[in-house]
Design an enzyme around this catalytic site. Structure first.
Site, PDB file in Angstrom:
ATOM      1  N   LEU A  21       0.851  -1.379   0.067  1.00 53.69           N
ATOM      2  CA  LEU A  21      -0.109   0.147   0.114  1.00 53.69           C
ATOM      3  C   LEU A  21       0.931   1.281  -0.008  1.00 53.69           C
ATOM      4  CD1 LEU A  21      -2.672  -0.953   2.581  1.00 53.69           C
ATOM      5  CD2 LEU A  21      -2.832  -1.227   0.196  1.00 53.69           C
ATOM      6  N   LYS A  71      14.154  -7.080   4.834  1.00 54.45           N
ATOM      7  CA  LYS A  71      14.320  -6.020   5.887  1.00 54.45           C
ATOM      8  C   LYS A  71      15.849  -6.480   6.791  1.00 54.45           C
ATOM      9  CE  LYS A  71       9.729  -4.431   6.903  1.00 54.45           C
ATOM     10  NZ  LYS A  71       8.830  -3.982   7.987  1.00 54.45           N
ATOM     11  N   ASP A 107       9.320   1.848  11.807  1.00 55.33           N
ATOM     12  CA  ASP A 107       8.139   1.028  12.484  1.00 55.33           C
ATOM     13  C   ASP A 107       8.189   1.432  13.815  1.00 55.33           C
ATOM     14  OD1 ASP A 107       7.309  -0.295  10.021  1.00 55.33           O
ATOM     15  OD2 ASP A 107       8.597  -2.057  10.467  1.00 55.33           O
ATOM     16  N   ALA A 135       7.457  -7.915  13.339  1.00 55.49           N
ATOM     17  CA  ALA A 135       6.462  -6.734  13.654  1.00 55.49           C
ATOM     18  C   ALA A 135       6.738  -6.734  15.174  1.00 55.49           C
ATOM     19  CB  ALA A 135       5.259  -6.824  13.232  1.00 55.49           C
TER      20      ALA A 135
HETATM   21  P1  NAP Z   1       5.817 -12.612  11.047  1.00 50.68           P
HETATM   22  O1  NAP Z   1       7.399 -12.195  11.056  1.00 50.68           O
HETATM   23  O2  NAP Z   1       5.430 -13.809  10.212  1.00 50.68           O
HETATM   24  O3  NAP Z   1       5.383 -12.886  12.616  1.00 50.68           O
HETATM   25  C1  NAP Z   1       4.012 -13.440  12.870  1.00 50.68           C
HETATM   26  C2  NAP Z   1       3.891 -14.051  14.334  1.00 50.68           C
HETATM   27  O4  NAP Z   1       2.586 -14.293  14.539  1.00 50.68           O
HETATM   28  C3  NAP Z   1       4.928 -15.249  14.547  1.00 50.68           C
HETATM   29  O5  NAP Z   1       5.545 -14.982  15.966  1.00 50.68           O
HETATM   30  C4  NAP Z   1       4.057 -16.416  14.378  1.00 50.68           C
HETATM   31  O6  NAP Z   1       4.621 -17.637  15.116  1.00 50.68           O
HETATM   32  C5  NAP Z   1       2.646 -15.820  15.050  1.00 50.68           C
HETATM   33  N1  NAP Z   1       1.562 -16.487  14.478  1.00 50.68           N
HETATM   34  C6  NAP Z   1       1.285 -16.618  13.184  1.00 50.68           C
HETATM   35  N2  NAP Z   1       0.131 -17.521  12.857  1.00 50.68           N
HETATM   36  C7  NAP Z   1      -0.164 -17.643  14.265  1.00 50.68           C
HETATM   37  C8  NAP Z   1      -1.383 -18.284  14.693  1.00 50.68           C
HETATM   38  N3  NAP Z   1      -2.330 -18.933  13.967  1.00 50.68           N
HETATM   39  N4  NAP Z   1      -1.364 -18.493  16.103  1.00 50.68           N
HETATM   40  C9  NAP Z   1      -0.618 -18.114  16.890  1.00 50.68           C
HETATM   41  N5  NAP Z   1       0.711 -17.339  16.414  1.00 50.68           N
HETATM   42  C10 NAP Z   1       0.567 -17.115  15.131  1.00 50.68           C
HETATM   43  O7  NAP Z   1       4.879 -11.448  10.491  1.00 50.68           O
HETATM   44  P2  NAP Z   1       5.069  -9.753  10.935  1.00 50.68           P
HETATM   45  O8  NAP Z   1       5.756  -9.342   9.923  1.00 50.68           O
HETATM   46  O9  NAP Z   1       5.576  -9.831  12.280  1.00 50.68           O
HETATM   47  O10 NAP Z   1       3.615  -9.388  10.806  1.00 50.68           O
HETATM   48  C11 NAP Z   1       2.559  -9.601  11.847  1.00 50.68           C
HETATM   49  C12 NAP Z   1       1.306  -8.893  11.572  1.00 50.68           C
HETATM   50  O11 NAP Z   1       1.620  -7.478  11.650  1.00 50.68           O
HETATM   51  C13 NAP Z   1       0.759  -9.127  10.060  1.00 50.68           C
HETATM   52  O12 NAP Z   1      -0.711  -9.023  10.085  1.00 50.68           O
HETATM   53  C14 NAP Z   1       1.192  -7.571   9.435  1.00 50.68           C
HETATM   54  O13 NAP Z   1       0.396  -7.219   8.385  1.00 50.68           O
HETATM   55  C15 NAP Z   1       1.242  -6.811  10.526  1.00 50.68           C
HETATM   56  N6  NAP Z   1       2.014  -5.843  10.318  1.00 50.68           N
HETATM   57  C16 NAP Z   1       1.411  -4.403  10.436  1.00 50.68           C
HETATM   58  C17 NAP Z   1       2.295  -3.061  10.218  1.00 50.68           C
HETATM   59  C18 NAP Z   1       1.807  -1.907  10.174  1.00 50.68           C
HETATM   60  O14 NAP Z   1       2.220  -0.860   9.821  1.00 50.68           O
HETATM   61  N7  NAP Z   1       0.532  -1.872  10.455  1.00 50.68           N
HETATM   62  C19 NAP Z   1       3.760  -3.480  10.044  1.00 50.68           C
HETATM   63  C20 NAP Z   1       4.328  -4.714  10.118  1.00 50.68           C
HETATM   64  C21 NAP Z   1       3.340  -5.950  10.248  1.00 50.68           C
HETATM   65  P3  NAP Z   1       5.467 -18.568  14.555  1.00 50.68           P
HETATM   66  O15 NAP Z   1       6.792 -18.062  14.448  1.00 50.68           O
HETATM   67  O16 NAP Z   1       5.302 -19.614  15.365  1.00 50.68           O
HETATM   68  O17 NAP Z   1       4.762 -18.851  12.959  1.00 50.68           O
END
Ligand code: NAP
Length: 289
Positions: A21, A71, A107, A135
């Protein structure tokens, strides 16, 4: 916005990039400011990373954003990495200097921006963070900057949780961080002043799910800030539950807008039109759904 021979280039690198986006938000800001710049999606596959980054330097790109999966990979290509990006272990914003590319992580600033409205003594407040991925690292760094009394990170994978905990032991950011299994979440909620969802639960393909089971909701306090990093759907099931309990809700649009605004201010050296960026995103998301 007219693209001319003089137009300066900005963009976002990632793989895939079509979902980003950032071009919507940044080009709306560029148009509102009337500056001679354009912000482009720049797909770079991991196997082409080094040649891709060299290409960005060769065409004189002024700066760029970085999204998944680059990243961390960008760090060896930078002449300088800010302290906060080192603490998070990831860079999301890069700009050109005489010494080469310089990088930081906006971030953390993006995450913190909506929390500054609450004039709390954070040294008396506990943050509970759901998820321990990329994140969550920015969230923990933000909580450390706020000076939270404790940061409790909840995850499903004990090995990853332990690695996450250890990574903060060596951090220059002082943070009182503990890690917890999902089945202890009910016992953490009554003490949570800030509850952050940094998992993808609530986003496609988990669109109708929430990280909180309904049975946990009575444990949530009415003054708790529930902060979902997910920005679509709006509100997420997690934020809907939190609002029903009388808690304060913040959605992921705020972090997205404010991390983008902080990056734009680095590139353009002028204040970003935050409301224009927010409205461009909201308009785009509403048109899509
Ligand atoms: P990531 O690195 O893949 O981390 C996701 C985390 O969530 C991991 O700890 C993962 O555990 C856990 N997880 C995934 N599915 C799960 C489930 N069903 N039950 C329990 N834990 C679960 O992703 P990320 O980059 O941190 O992003 C996370 C979220 O933040 C996303 O939705 C992303 O869109 C959002 N985000 C938003 C912004 C913003 O500017 N608003 C910025 C960054 C990210 P495992 O390691 O065990 O898989």
């Amino acid at each position: 916005m007219e693209i001319k021979g003089t137009t300066k280039l900005l963009g976002v690198i990632g793989h895939p990039i079509a979902h980003s986006l950032s071009p919507i938000m940044h080009n709306a800001a560029i148009a509102a400011l009337g500056v001679d710049s354009v912000y482009l999606p720049l797909p770079i596959a991991p196997q082409d990373f080094a040649v891709g980054i060299a290409g960005l330097a060769a065409i004189g790109l002024q700066g760029f954003s970085i999204t998944i999966p680059h990243k961390q990979a960008i760090i060896p290509f930078l002449a300088e990495v800010s302290d906060i990006a080192q603490a998070v272990g990831a860079v999301n914003t890069v700009w050109r200097t005489d010494q080469g590319w310089q990088g930081t992580n906006t971030d953390v600033q993006g995450f913190l921006a909506p929390l500054h409205h609450y004039e709390w003594d954070w040294s008396q407040r506990v943050a509970v963070v759901l998820g321990a991925g990329g994140a969550a690292r920015a969230v923990v760094a933000g909580c450390a900057q706020l000076g939270c009394a404790a940061v409790q990170v909840v995850g499903r994978n004990p090995q990853k949780l332990e690695a996450f905990r250890q990574s903060w032991e060596k951090s220059p950011l002082a943070v009182n961080l503990t890690v917890h299994a999902w089945d202890t979440l009910s016992s953490l909620l009554p003490h949570a002043d800030l509850l952050v969802n940094s998992t993808p639960i609530g986003m496609h393909p988990y669109g109708k799910e929430s990280p909180l089971e309904n049975a946990m909701l009575p444990h949530l306090r009415s003054h708790t800030i529930a902060y979902d990093l997910i920005y679509t759907p709006r509100p997420t099931p997690f934020l809907r539950q939190a609002q029903q309990q009388g808690a304060i809700a913040i959605d992921g649009i705020e972090m997205l807008v404010h991390q983008g605004a902080a990056a734009l201010e680095i590139w353009l050296q002028q204040p970003a039109p935050i409301e224009v960026m927010r409205q461009a995103l909201l308009h785009h998301l509403e048109a899509k759904h």
